[in-house]
Design an enzyme around this catalytic site. Sequence first.
Site, PDB file in Angstrom:
ATOM      1  N   ARG A   1       0.791  14.590  13.142  1.00 37.64           N
ATOM      2  CA  ARG A   1       1.423  14.369  11.837  1.00 37.64           C
ATOM      3  C   ARG A   1       1.617  15.644  11.006  1.00 37.64           C
ATOM      4  O   ARG A   1       0.965  15.828   9.963  1.00 37.64           O
ATOM      5  CB  ARG A   1       0.655  13.298  11.057  1.00 37.64           C
ATOM      6  CG  ARG A   1       0.593  11.994  11.818  1.00 37.64           C
ATOM      7  CD  ARG A   1      -0.108  10.913  11.064  1.00 37.64           C
ATOM      8  NE  ARG A   1       0.751  10.217  10.126  1.00 37.64           N
ATOM      9  CZ  ARG A   1       0.376   9.150   9.430  1.00 37.64           C
ATOM     10  NH1 ARG A   1      -0.828   8.677   9.582  1.00 37.64           N
ATOM     11  NH2 ARG A   1       1.198   8.570   8.594  1.00 37.64           N
ATOM     12  N   PRO A   2       2.519  16.508  11.426  1.00 34.03           N
ATOM     13  CA  PRO A   2       2.785  17.721  10.648  1.00 34.03           C
ATOM     14  C   PRO A   2       3.483  17.431   9.324  1.00 34.03           C
ATOM     15  O   PRO A   2       3.927  16.306   9.077  1.00 34.03           O
ATOM     16  CB  PRO A   2       3.700  18.537  11.569  1.00 34.03           C
ATOM     17  CG  PRO A   2       4.321  17.539  12.479  1.00 34.03           C
ATOM     18  CD  PRO A   2       3.357  16.394  12.612  1.00 34.03           C
TER      19      PRO A   2
ATOM     20  N   ASP B   1       5.946  19.796   8.227  1.00 34.23           N
ATOM     21  CA  ASP B   1       6.992  20.824   8.215  1.00 34.23           C
ATOM     22  C   ASP B   1       8.259  20.361   7.495  1.00 34.23           C
ATOM     23  O   ASP B   1       8.919  21.150   6.817  1.00 34.23           O
ATOM     24  CB  ASP B   1       7.328  21.254   9.650  1.00 34.23           C
ATOM     25  CG  ASP B   1       7.685  20.076  10.547  1.00 34.23           C
ATOM     26  OD1 ASP B   1       6.969  19.055  10.491  1.00 34.23           O
ATOM     27  OD2 ASP B   1       8.688  20.164  11.275  1.00 34.23           O
TER      28      ASP B   1
ATOM     29  N   CYS C   1      -4.633  12.974  12.465  1.00 35.54           N
ATOM     30  CA  CYS C   1      -5.334  11.712  12.237  1.00 35.54           C
ATOM     31  C   CYS C   1      -5.306  10.941  13.539  1.00 35.54           C
ATOM     32  O   CYS C   1      -4.758  11.409  14.533  1.00 35.54           O
ATOM     33  CB  CYS C   1      -4.723  10.933  11.089  1.00 35.54           C
ATOM     34  SG  CYS C   1      -3.181  10.177  11.500  1.00 35.54           S
TER      35      CYS C   1
ATOM     36  N   ASP D   1       4.174   0.256  12.162  1.00 40.61           N
ATOM     37  CA  ASP D   1       2.969  -0.325  11.552  1.00 40.61           C
ATOM     38  C   ASP D   1       2.740  -1.784  11.971  1.00 40.61           C
ATOM     39  O   ASP D   1       1.742  -2.383  11.581  1.00 40.61           O
ATOM     40  CB  ASP D   1       3.044  -0.226  10.016  1.00 40.61           C
ATOM     41  CG  ASP D   1       2.814   1.195   9.530  1.00 40.61           C
ATOM     42  OD1 ASP D   1       2.427   2.057  10.336  1.00 40.61           O
ATOM     43  OD2 ASP D   1       3.023   1.451   8.323  1.00 40.61           O
TER      44      ASP D   1
ATOM     45  N   ARG E   1      -8.969   0.218   4.436  1.00 45.10           N
ATOM     46  CA  ARG E   1      -8.000   1.160   3.864  1.00 45.10           C
ATOM     47  C   ARG E   1      -6.721   0.440   3.452  1.00 45.10           C
ATOM     48  O   ARG E   1      -6.049   0.860   2.519  1.00 45.10           O
ATOM     49  CB  ARG E   1      -7.625   2.223   4.910  1.00 45.10           C
ATOM     50  CG  ARG E   1      -8.654   3.308   5.110  1.00 45.10           C
ATOM     51  CD  ARG E   1      -8.117   4.351   6.057  1.00 45.10           C
ATOM     52  NE  ARG E   1      -6.715   4.617   5.708  1.00 45.10           N
ATOM     53  CZ  ARG E   1      -5.760   4.930   6.577  1.00 45.10           C
ATOM     54  NH1 ARG E   1      -6.037   5.065   7.842  1.00 45.10           N
ATOM     55  NH2 ARG E   1      -4.532   5.141   6.173  1.00 45.10           N
TER      56      ARG E   1
ATOM     57  N   LYS F   1       0.831  -1.217   0.000  1.00 47.47           N
ATOM     58  CA  LYS F   1       0.000   0.000   0.000  1.00 47.47           C
ATOM     59  C   LYS F   1       0.857   1.256   0.000  1.00 47.47           C
ATOM     60  O   LYS F   1       0.658   2.160  -0.815  1.00 47.47           O
ATOM     61  CB  LYS F   1      -0.916   0.009   1.231  1.00 47.47           C
ATOM     62  CG  LYS F   1      -1.619   1.333   1.462  1.00 47.47           C
ATOM     63  CD  LYS F   1      -2.505   1.308   2.680  1.00 47.47           C
ATOM     64  CE  LYS F   1      -1.796   1.552   3.985  1.00 47.47           C
ATOM     65  NZ  LYS F   1      -1.460   2.966   4.276  1.00 47.47           N
ATOM     66  N   ASN F   2       1.805   1.328   0.930  1.00 47.26           N
ATOM     67  CA  ASN F   2       2.554   2.581   1.080  1.00 47.26           C
ATOM     68  C   ASN F   2       3.463   2.866  -0.112  1.00 47.26           C
ATOM     69  O   ASN F   2       3.691   4.027  -0.454  1.00 47.26           O
ATOM     70  CB  ASN F   2       3.359   2.580   2.388  1.00 47.26           C
ATOM     71  CG  ASN F   2       2.439   2.724   3.590  1.00 47.26           C
ATOM     72  OD1 ASN F   2       1.261   3.018   3.438  1.00 47.26           O
ATOM     73  ND2 ASN F   2       2.980   2.501   4.776  1.00 47.26           N
TER      74      ASN F   2
END
Length: 428
Positions: free
Chosen positions: A128-129, A131, A123, A312, A404, A29-30
């Site tokens: 989860r920025p 920057d 989320c 994960d 998902r 997926k990723n």
Amino acid sequence: MSINSISEPALEIIGRNPLKGEVKISGAKNSALAIMAGTLLCADDCRLNNVPCLADINTMGLVLASLGVKIHKNGSTWEFNSKDLKAVKAPYDLVSQLRASFFVIGPILTRLGFAQVPLPGGCAIGSRPVDLHVRGLQAMGATVIIEHGVVNASVNKRLKGAKIFLDYPSVGATETIMMAATLAQGQTIIENAAREPEIVDLANFCNSMGAKITGAGTDSIVIEGVNRLHTTDYDIIPDRIEAGTFLVAGAITKSEILVTSLNYDHLTPIIAKLAEIGCQVVREDEITLRTIPGELKASDIETLPHPGFPTDMQAQFMALLTISEGNSLVTETVFENRLRHVAELKRMGANIKVKGNSALVSGVPILSGAPVMATDLRASAALVLAGLAADGKTIVQGLQHLDRGYENLEQKFQKLGAKIKRIYHSNK
Ligand code: UD1
């Protein structure tokens, strides 16, 4: 909660059935998400094979389509043509559903000189920025203005190669900068880059289109910018997290199963930790592993960037440790809020105490089936695993998370002999 109060689909699992047989792992997926964003770099056709059929992948497809990309799907093969890529704003309702869709910012900016992408927002697993993504683009000469929740990035003429040190080896930031640098002028060096297999896959994909990227998989990636990229036909790597989840399934149900179509080298930290806990994993052939179950004992886990133990897999291993003899300390260092599955595992009889970002798991002899609610993608897999090992019936709700990121999870478990099915009860 009674089963009659369920109004959304749920998984019903009758636990304590040994598994047997073989399960085939889908595309990652990723990797697929980042590579789909990477197709924007090329104005010619890009063909991707081994694309998993998942809600997140479909959402990414919608984001690309909204940017003018023509997409043609045939099973797990997807074709993209972004000749007519437009720098219009990626739609907020899609970007807010899928953080990875923010990754389109690098390719659009480097190809068109202007990109508008909404901030992905927080989320379930933390704030989860972005920057590090933004600072990387700025170092390459982009002007970035964030207003009204939208990141507006622009560049005069062309991005310029730069030496960029990442404060943290962020997977997403490494991907954004790597993609942006492929078409930049001159050389970009990313220091303290993420080393995940998905980074290597994205680099291989970009190189297959004519990019000049070396060092992916190490902490220093060098990208020599090129003027344009060309058509490609590329195979996505297998999903190491899906593979890891099935290996844990073998361990937690004390079953010997074959997990196939995987990449052994991507699974080293997972296989080592399973062996420490008491489940040996042996190599059957180049792409197949066999679980050899044993008595489960406690082990400490600390999540880290690759090649450390993957965040994960933290929830799935915690499910396993709930029935492993002794005390295990599980520490989450990558995300700030990724222990929400603890409360649900406790509903199933697990003995877990949380302090800060650590959980002390004291193994119990057996879990008991219960209605539980998935709080995020990997937490949902952990609850399925717990249900497979638990006494009696477990009902896992919140399947929008599971869908998902796991292709045909219940069908794959059914094929292994698990008693698991999707139910659609309603009290309306
Ligand atoms: C990717 C994976 C996700 C995995 C994670 C870590 C995708 C689509 N998702 O997410 O499944 O759990 O890697 O292996 O590939 N951070 C910042 N600033 C930034 C970027 C990140 O502070 O600009 C922080 C995050 O808040 C987090 C940590 O860095 O605490 C790791 O994030 P990152 O490696 O970027 O993960 P993602 O790319 O979002």
